[in-house]
Write a protein that holds these residues in place. Structure first.
Motif, PDB file in Angstrom:
ATOM      1  N   PRO A  46       4.540   0.478  -4.646  1.00  0.00           N
ATOM      2  CA  PRO A  46       4.880  -0.625  -5.562  1.00  0.00           C
ATOM      3  C   PRO A  46       3.994  -0.613  -6.806  1.00  0.00           C
ATOM      4  CG  PRO A  46       4.850  -1.391  -3.295  1.00  0.00           C
ATOM      5  CD  PRO A  46       4.331   0.011  -3.258  1.00  0.00           C
ATOM      6  N   ARG A  47       4.561  -0.963  -7.931  1.00  0.00           N
ATOM      7  CA  ARG A  47       3.846  -0.824  -9.206  1.00  0.00           C
ATOM      8  C   ARG A  47       2.584  -1.681  -9.265  1.00  0.00           C
ATOM      9  NH1 ARG A  47       7.004   2.141 -12.736  1.00  0.00           N
ATOM     10  NH2 ARG A  47       9.261   2.122 -12.373  1.00  0.00           N
ATOM     11  N   ARG A  48       2.579  -2.826  -8.611  1.00  0.00           N
ATOM     12  CA  ARG A  48       1.390  -3.673  -8.668  1.00  0.00           C
ATOM     13  C   ARG A  48       0.426  -3.417  -7.503  1.00  0.00           C
ATOM     14  NH1 ARG A  48       1.351  -8.536  -5.617  1.00  0.00           N
ATOM     15  NH2 ARG A  48       3.277  -8.838  -4.397  1.00  0.00           N
ATOM     16  N   PHE A  49       0.727  -2.372  -6.718  1.00  0.00           N
ATOM     17  CA  PHE A  49      -0.152  -1.992  -5.616  1.00  0.00           C
ATOM     18  C   PHE A  49      -1.011  -0.812  -6.045  1.00  0.00           C
ATOM     19  CE2 PHE A  49      -1.059   0.511  -1.770  1.00  0.00           C
ATOM     20  CZ  PHE A  49      -1.594  -0.464  -0.928  1.00  0.00           C
ATOM     21  N   THR A  50      -2.305  -0.892  -5.799  1.00  0.00           N
ATOM     22  CA  THR A  50      -3.216   0.196  -6.154  1.00  0.00           C
ATOM     23  C   THR A  50      -3.441   1.089  -4.941  1.00  0.00           C
ATOM     24  OG1 THR A  50      -4.348  -1.186  -7.781  1.00  0.00           O
ATOM     25  CG2 THR A  50      -5.520   0.773  -7.003  1.00  0.00           C
ATOM     26  N   ASP A  51      -3.152   2.357  -5.093  1.00  0.00           N
ATOM     27  CA  ASP A  51      -3.364   3.321  -4.009  1.00  0.00           C
ATOM     28  C   ASP A  51      -4.820   3.242  -3.542  1.00  0.00           C
ATOM     29  OD1 ASP A  51      -3.572   5.527  -2.330  1.00  0.00           O
ATOM     30  OD2 ASP A  51      -2.571   6.901  -3.703  1.00  0.00           O
ATOM     31  N   PRO A  52      -5.056   2.934  -2.256  1.00  0.00           N
ATOM     32  CA  PRO A  52      -6.434   2.771  -1.795  1.00  0.00           C
ATOM     33  C   PRO A  52      -7.148   4.057  -1.414  1.00  0.00           C
ATOM     34  CG  PRO A  52      -4.934   2.244  -0.011  1.00  0.00           C
ATOM     35  CD  PRO A  52      -4.078   2.568  -1.208  1.00  0.00           C
ATOM     36  N   THR A  53      -6.454   5.194  -1.443  1.00  0.00           N
ATOM     37  CA  THR A  53      -7.105   6.431  -1.029  1.00  0.00           C
ATOM     38  C   THR A  53      -8.098   6.894  -2.094  1.00  0.00           C
ATOM     39  OG1 THR A  53      -5.392   7.842  -2.008  1.00  0.00           O
ATOM     40  CG2 THR A  53      -5.082   7.163   0.278  1.00  0.00           C
ATOM     41  N   PRO A  54      -9.188   7.520  -1.671  1.00  0.00           N
ATOM     42  CA  PRO A  54     -10.175   8.012  -2.639  1.00  0.00           C
ATOM     43  C   PRO A  54      -9.582   8.955  -3.682  1.00  0.00           C
ATOM     44  CG  PRO A  54     -11.130   8.009  -0.441  1.00  0.00           C
ATOM     45  CD  PRO A  54      -9.670   7.684  -0.272  1.00  0.00           C
ATOM     46  N   ASP A  55      -8.560   9.725  -3.302  1.00  0.00           N
ATOM     47  CA  ASP A  55      -7.964  10.684  -4.232  1.00  0.00           C
ATOM     48  C   ASP A  55      -6.744  10.144  -4.970  1.00  0.00           C
ATOM     49  OD1 ASP A  55      -9.900  12.436  -3.428  1.00  0.00           O
ATOM     50  OD2 ASP A  55      -8.595  13.618  -2.111  1.00  0.00           O
ATOM     51  N   GLN A  56      -6.346   8.919  -4.681  1.00  0.00           N
ATOM     52  CA  GLN A  56      -5.191   8.306  -5.347  1.00  0.00           C
ATOM     53  C   GLN A  56      -3.958   9.216  -5.264  1.00  0.00           C
ATOM     54  OE1 GLN A  56      -5.597   5.193  -8.044  1.00  0.00           O
ATOM     55  NE2 GLN A  56      -6.543   4.823  -6.051  1.00  0.00           N
ATOM     56  N   ASP A  57      -3.695   9.734  -4.073  1.00  0.00           N
ATOM     57  CA  ASP A  57      -2.657  10.766  -3.946  1.00  0.00           C
ATOM     58  C   ASP A  57      -1.673  10.493  -2.808  1.00  0.00           C
ATOM     59  OD1 ASP A  57      -4.295  11.223  -1.754  1.00  0.00           O
ATOM     60  OD2 ASP A  57      -4.453  13.397  -2.056  1.00  0.00           O
ATOM     61  N   SER A  58      -1.440   9.222  -2.499  1.00  0.00           N
ATOM     62  CA  SER A  58      -0.637   8.895  -1.326  1.00  0.00           C
ATOM     63  C   SER A  58       0.853   9.122  -1.506  1.00  0.00           C
ATOM     64  CB  SER A  58      -0.856   7.432  -0.929  1.00  0.00           C
ATOM     65  OG  SER A  58      -2.164   7.220  -0.470  1.00  0.00           O
ATOM     66  N   ALA A  59       1.356   9.020  -2.724  1.00  0.00           N
ATOM     67  CA  ALA A  59       2.803   9.003  -2.916  1.00  0.00           C
ATOM     68  C   ALA A  59       3.205   9.670  -4.217  1.00  0.00           C
ATOM     69  CB  ALA A  59       3.293   7.551  -2.904  1.00  0.00           C
ATOM     70  N   MET A  60       4.508   9.958  -4.321  1.00  0.00           N
ATOM     71  CA  MET A  60       5.027  10.582  -5.523  1.00  0.00           C
ATOM     72  C   MET A  60       4.957   9.612  -6.702  1.00  0.00           C
ATOM     73  SD  MET A  60       9.154  10.516  -4.742  1.00  0.00           S
ATOM     74  CE  MET A  60       9.502  11.764  -5.970  1.00  0.00           C
ATOM     75  N   ARG A  61       5.018  10.153  -7.908  1.00  0.00           N
ATOM     76  CA  ARG A  61       4.995   9.340  -9.119  1.00  0.00           C
ATOM     77  C   ARG A  61       6.375   8.728  -9.367  1.00  0.00           C
ATOM     78  NH1 ARG A  61       2.273  14.113 -11.015  1.00  0.00           N
ATOM     79  NH2 ARG A  61       4.278  14.743 -11.939  1.00  0.00           N
ATOM     80  N   TRP A  62       6.392   7.536  -9.922  1.00  0.00           N
ATOM     81  CA  TRP A  62       7.656   6.915 -10.289  1.00  0.00           C
ATOM     82  C   TRP A  62       8.460   7.816 -11.220  1.00  0.00           C
ATOM     83  CZ3 TRP A  62      10.112   2.564  -8.673  1.00  0.00           C
ATOM     84  CH2 TRP A  62       9.396   1.692  -7.855  1.00  0.00           C
ATOM     85  N   SER A  63       7.773   8.505 -12.098  1.00  0.00           N
ATOM     86  CA  SER A  63       8.461   9.332 -13.096  1.00  0.00           C
ATOM     87  C   SER A  63       9.145  10.550 -12.492  1.00  0.00           C
ATOM     88  CB  SER A  63       7.472   9.789 -14.175  1.00  0.00           C
ATOM     89  OG  SER A  63       6.396  10.519 -13.596  1.00  0.00           O
ATOM     90  N   ASP A  64       8.831  10.861 -11.226  1.00  0.00           N
ATOM     91  CA  ASP A  64       9.417  12.042 -10.578  1.00  0.00           C
ATOM     92  C   ASP A  64      10.632  11.713  -9.711  1.00  0.00           C
ATOM     93  OD1 ASP A  64       7.678  13.924 -11.637  1.00  0.00           O
ATOM     94  OD2 ASP A  64       6.237  13.730  -9.989  1.00  0.00           O
ATOM     95  N   VAL A  65      10.930  10.447  -9.521  1.00  0.00           N
ATOM     96  CA  VAL A  65      11.966  10.080  -8.544  1.00  0.00           C
ATOM     97  C   VAL A  65      13.315  10.696  -8.902  1.00  0.00           C
ATOM     98  CG1 VAL A  65      13.294   8.176  -7.564  1.00  0.00           C
ATOM     99  CG2 VAL A  65      10.813   7.969  -7.805  1.00  0.00           C
ATOM    100  N   THR A  66      13.737  10.571 -10.139  1.00  0.00           N
ATOM    101  CA  THR A  66      15.052  11.089 -10.523  1.00  0.00           C
ATOM    102  C   THR A  66      15.117  12.600 -10.364  1.00  0.00           C
ATOM    103  OG1 THR A  66      15.426   9.268 -12.064  1.00  0.00           O
ATOM    104  CG2 THR A  66      16.729  11.267 -12.401  1.00  0.00           C
ATOM    105  N   ASP A  67      14.073  13.319 -10.784  1.00  0.00           N
ATOM    106  CA  ASP A  67      14.058  14.782 -10.648  1.00  0.00           C
ATOM    107  C   ASP A  67      14.120  15.185  -9.178  1.00  0.00           C
ATOM    108  OD1 ASP A  67      13.914  15.062 -13.365  1.00  0.00           O
ATOM    109  OD2 ASP A  67      11.761  15.481 -13.418  1.00  0.00           O
ATOM    110  N   TYR A  68      13.404  14.462  -8.336  1.00  0.00           N
ATOM    111  CA  TYR A  68      13.409  14.752  -6.896  1.00  0.00           C
ATOM    112  C   TYR A  68      14.819  14.592  -6.322  1.00  0.00           C
ATOM    113  CZ  TYR A  68      12.845  13.505  -1.921  1.00  0.00           C
ATOM    114  OH  TYR A  68      12.989  13.406  -0.558  1.00  0.00           O
ATOM    115  N   ILE A  69      15.465  13.506  -6.638  1.00  0.00           N
ATOM    116  CA  ILE A  69      16.813  13.279  -6.104  1.00  0.00           C
ATOM    117  C   ILE A  69      17.784  14.322  -6.640  1.00  0.00           C
ATOM    118  CG2 ILE A  69      18.761  11.679  -6.105  1.00  0.00           C
ATOM    119  CD1 ILE A  69      16.724   9.378  -6.062  1.00  0.00           C
ATOM    120  N   GLU A  70      17.683  14.636  -7.909  1.00  0.00           N
ATOM    121  CA  GLU A  70      18.597  15.616  -8.506  1.00  0.00           C
ATOM    122  C   GLU A  70      18.401  17.002  -7.909  1.00  0.00           C
ATOM    123  OE1 GLU A  70      21.198  15.087 -10.495  1.00  0.00           O
ATOM    124  OE2 GLU A  70      20.738  12.974 -10.112  1.00  0.00           O
TER     125      GLU A  70
END
Length: 279
Positions: A46-70
């Motif tokens: 979620p956009r207002r949720f801050t990734d709590p992992t030290p590397d900030q690498d838990s999930a894909m970027r919002w900007s990649d969603v369309t490319d991933y689906i395509e």
């Protein structure tokens, strides 16, 4: 036992995964004789949720969603005569962020075929969010925040219970992911209590809510776990309840497609993903 697909698979869109192309996963699945494959990339947080992992690498970027689906759609079409490909997400259930998660699913649900609902994030007593499967050092810190290993376990299973019952709209994932993920570091940090009864109660709720269960072989290869998520006796318990059991490697590199499937109980029949249909 005949497992004809790998239904929990990540991609190069995962920040903590690999650069292996999505097509390389498809080719590896074909090499292994699989007839089904589901891509379940970590949905953006979620956009207002801050990734709590030290590397900030838990999930894909919002900007990649369309490319991933395509890309998934392209591969579905290219390999349609060789393998059935489904495209979806592994969606994080995060307490207090249900509305944002529902909004994401409402936006992209019509474009995906199959998804998993998983708990990685817990809300600590001090209000801080934590990711339970990042590392042993981070898990040790989480124990300190919660006060004990058992308190972490109890809170994890309570959050899974919330996920099972959550109203996330029509496109809520039909499968609960790695239901015993909290055991990832169990050889290092052992709880005092046995939680099998709590897990059985969760399985009963999975059945009551007409969901399926991710039978996840990744834990077999985690240094401080060494078992599937869930463990074999709990796989049998889920099977006895009549829960559809959907197998996944949770692979984050193409070479791990189908890894550990031979370690699963051979007498059990495993299922294809449940289909969501408009009524």
């Amino acid at each position: 036992m005949r497992i004809n697909g790998d239904f929990h698979v990540h991609t190069p869109y995962c920040p903590h995964g690999t650069d292996d192309s999505m097509e390389s996963y498809v080719r590896k699945a074909l090499e292994k004789g699989l007839t089904n494959l589901t891509f379940t990339e970590h949905a953006p947080l979620p956009r207002r949720f801050t990734d709590p992992t030290p590397d900030q690498d838990s999930a894909m970027r919002w900007s990649d969603v369309t490319d991933y689906i395509e890309e998934g759609k392209r591969l579905k079409d290219k390999y349609k005569n060789e393998i059935t490909i489904r495209v979806g997400f592994e969606v994080d259930f995060i307490s207090d962020f249900e509305q944002e998660t529902k909004a994401f699913l409402d936006r992209y649900g019509a474009d995906i075929d199959d998804s998993i609902l998983s708990v990685h994030m817990l809300k600590a007593p001090n209000g801080e969010y934590v990711c339970i499967d990042f590392s042993e050092d981070e898990f040790n810190r989480i124990i300190t925040l919660f006060g004990s290993v058992d308190t972490v376990y109890k809170h994890y299973y309570e959050t899974v219970k919330q996920a099972i019952g959550a109203d996330l709209g029509f496109y809520k994932p039909m499968r609960i992911g790695h239901i015993t993920l909290v055991e990832k570091f169990s050889k290092l940090f052992q709880p005092q209590q046995n939680y099998d009864q709590q897990i059985i109660e969760l399985l009963q709720l999975v059945k009551k809510n007409n969901l399926s269960l991710d039978i996840n072989t990744a834990g077999n290869y985690k240094e401080y776990c060494g078992t599937s998520y869930p463990r074999t006796p709990l796989i049998h318990a889920a099977h006895d309840l009549g829960i559809p059991l959907v197998v996944g490697s949770d692979s984050h590199k193409s070479d791990h497609i189908g890894r550990g499937f031979e370690l699963l109980p051979s007498e059990i029949t495993y299922s294809l993903p449940l289909a969501k249909t408009l009524s």
